[in-house]
Write an enzyme that holds these catalytic residues in place. Structure first.
Site, PDB file in Angstrom:
ATOM      1  CG  ASN A  10      -1.814   1.097   1.466  1.00  0.00           C
ATOM      2  OD1 ASN A  10      -1.826   2.036   0.530  1.00  0.00           O
ATOM      3  ND2 ASN A  10      -2.352   1.379   2.377  1.00  0.00           N
ATOM      4  CD1 TRP A  11       3.270   0.937  -2.721  1.00  0.00           C
ATOM      5  CD2 TRP A  11       3.612   1.927  -4.498  1.00  0.00           C
ATOM      6  NE1 TRP A  11       4.102   0.099  -3.594  1.00  0.00           N
ATOM      7  CE2 TRP A  11       4.289   0.730  -4.876  1.00  0.00           C
ATOM      8  CE3 TRP A  11       3.582   2.577  -5.650  1.00  0.00           C
ATOM      9  CZ2 TRP A  11       4.710   0.011  -5.946  1.00  0.00           C
ATOM     10  CZ3 TRP A  11       3.912   2.451  -7.058  1.00  0.00           C
ATOM     11  CH2 TRP A  11       4.616   0.921  -7.247  1.00  0.00           C
ATOM     12  CE  LYS A  12      -0.043   3.281   4.715  1.00  0.00           C
ATOM     13  NZ  LYS A  12      -0.061   3.541   6.181  1.00  0.00           N
ATOM     14  CG  HIS A  96      -5.750   1.597   5.321  1.00  0.00           C
ATOM     15  ND1 HIS A  96      -5.199   2.414   6.117  1.00  0.00           N
ATOM     16  CD2 HIS A  96      -4.859   0.856   5.025  1.00  0.00           C
ATOM     17  CE1 HIS A  96      -4.215   2.345   6.739  1.00  0.00           C
ATOM     18  NE2 HIS A  96      -3.786   1.147   5.862  1.00  0.00           N
ATOM     19  CD  GLU A  98      -3.076   5.315   6.829  1.00  0.00           C
ATOM     20  OE1 GLU A  98      -2.807   5.452   5.587  1.00  0.00           O
ATOM     21  OE2 GLU A  98      -1.899   4.815   7.597  1.00  0.00           O
ATOM     22  CD  GLU A 168      -3.784  -3.052   7.436  1.00  0.00           C
ATOM     23  OE1 GLU A 168      -2.483  -3.178   6.969  1.00  0.00           O
ATOM     24  OE2 GLU A 168      -4.139  -1.876   7.257  1.00  0.00           O
ATOM     25  N   GLY A 174       2.501   1.938  10.955  1.00  0.00           N
ATOM     26  CA  GLY A 174       3.211   2.937  10.767  1.00  0.00           C
ATOM     27  C   GLY A 174       3.806   3.592  12.194  1.00  0.00           C
ATOM     28  CB  SER A 214       5.370  -2.167  11.873  1.00  0.00           C
ATOM     29  OG  SER A 214       4.856  -0.695  12.355  1.00  0.00           O
ATOM     30  N   GLY A 235       2.733  -1.365   4.278  1.00  0.00           N
ATOM     31  CA  GLY A 235       2.623   0.169   4.178  1.00  0.00           C
ATOM     32  C   GLY A 235       4.182   0.784   4.049  1.00  0.00           C
ATOM     33  N   GLY A 236       4.897   1.166   4.978  1.00  0.00           N
ATOM     34  CA  GLY A 236       6.321   1.829   4.928  1.00  0.00           C
ATOM     35  C   GLY A 236       6.876   0.966   4.195  1.00  0.00           C
TER      36      GLY A 236
HETATM   37  C1  PEP Z   1      -0.812  -0.090   6.245  1.00  0.00           C
HETATM   38  O1  PEP Z   1      -1.065   1.084   6.408  1.00  0.00           O
HETATM   39  O2  PEP Z   1      -1.759  -0.949   5.578  1.00  0.00           O
HETATM   40  C2  PEP Z   1       0.032  -0.570   6.889  1.00  0.00           C
HETATM   41  C3  PEP Z   1       0.424  -1.710   7.279  1.00  0.00           C
HETATM   42  O3  PEP Z   1       1.269   0.200   7.194  1.00  0.00           O
HETATM   43  P1  PEP Z   1       2.888   0.004   7.764  1.00  0.00           P
HETATM   44  O4  PEP Z   1       3.000  -1.406   7.269  1.00  0.00           O
HETATM   45  O5  PEP Z   1       3.445   1.046   7.537  1.00  0.00           O
HETATM   46  O6  PEP Z   1       2.754  -0.456   9.467  1.00  0.00           O
END
Ligand code: PEP
Length: 256
Positions: A10-12, A96, A98, A168, A174, A214, A235-236
């Site tokens: 997920n590049w957001k 998600h 967010e 999640e 994050g 994470s 994500g990251g």
């Molecule tokens: C996400 O936003 O779906 C996610 C899992 O982010 P991160 O890996 O950065 O925690």
């Protein structure tokens, strides 16, 4: 039943089109030829078409990070399932945390999106998970059960093969804090039990339940070793090919 691991990035709201293409090319080169693990990347809308063009000749699928439930109309700034299909998008992340936190999405509004997605041959990656406050109050399984029952209300049973769930925990997204392998497994097993109650055992056993929060190459193997963890939503660590492909490699190694 054996389920093929799925690793989704997920590049957001990151990457210009040029940067997105660079990353897509690197992922194509590193893991694009293998099919043991299903790989999906979810760039921002502005680079969906270019990234799908780059990945067309690879095994990597492309997903969107959101969509509107209506097919068309006066919804400024929104995008429909049919528009995504025309850009050769096959997955869509829905619900998600967010989107729930910053854009007011609810289990009910996400349910409409999930139904519209499958009606248009898009595979929803439905995100669920508890906040830190809810975990500390001992409400995790109750919260997740409600997200499952309301978010998947009226989900057509003949489409269960196309459903992906991403657990999640909001406190792990994050933040660098990861659920322990056991914490993830406990919730994943309960999510599968909820799927069994709604769709029956066989169908539920075929659904991939991803962990997100994470995840990185260093902790991927432990999480992926859990019986009900079928991949990751990243994500990251999906923003560089080194970290993302490191997680894909962990899944390949674990599955072989
Ligand atoms: C996400 O936003 O779906 C996610 C899992 O982010 P991160 O890996 O950065 O925690």
């Amino acid at each position: 039943m054996s389920r093929k691991f799925l690793i989704a990035g997920n590049w957001k709201m990151n990457k210009t089109t040029d940067e997105a293409l660079d990353l897509a090319r690197e992922i194509h080169a590193e893991v694009g030829a293998q099919g043991n693990v299903q790989v999906v990347v979810c760039p921002p809308y502005t680079s969906l078409a270019e990234v799908s063009g780059e990945l067309e000749s690879s095994q990597v699928a492309v997903g969107s990070q959101n969509m509107h439930h209506e097919p068309s109309g006066a919804y400024t700034g929104e995008i429909s399932a049919e528009m995504l299909r025309q850009s050769f998008i096959s997955f869509v992340i829905l619900g998600h945390s967010e989107r729930r936190q910053f854009f007011g999405e609810t289990n009910e509004s996400v349910n409409l999106k999930i139904l519209a997605a499958v009606a248009n041959n898009l595979k929803p990656i439905y995100c669920i998970g508890e906040t830190l406050e809810q975990r500390e109050a001992g409400q995790t399984l109750e919260v997740v059960r409600t997200q499952m029952s309301v978010g998947l209300a009226n989900f057509p049973s003949d489409q269960v093969d196309n459903l992906v769930i991403a657990y999640e925990p909001v406190w792990a997204i994050g933040t660098g804090k990861t659920a322990t392998d056991e914490m993830a497994q406990e919730v994943h097993a309960d999510v599968r039990a909820a799927l069994q109650e709604q769709f029956g055992e066989d169908a539920a056993n075929g659904v991939r339940i991803l962990y997100g929060g994470s995840m990185k190459p260093e902790n991927a193997t432990g999480l992926l070793s859990q019986p009900d963890v079928d991949g990751g939503l990243i994500g990251g660590a999906s923003l560089t090919s080194r970290a993302f492909c490191g997680i894909v490699q962990a899944a390949i190694d674990h599955g072989s």
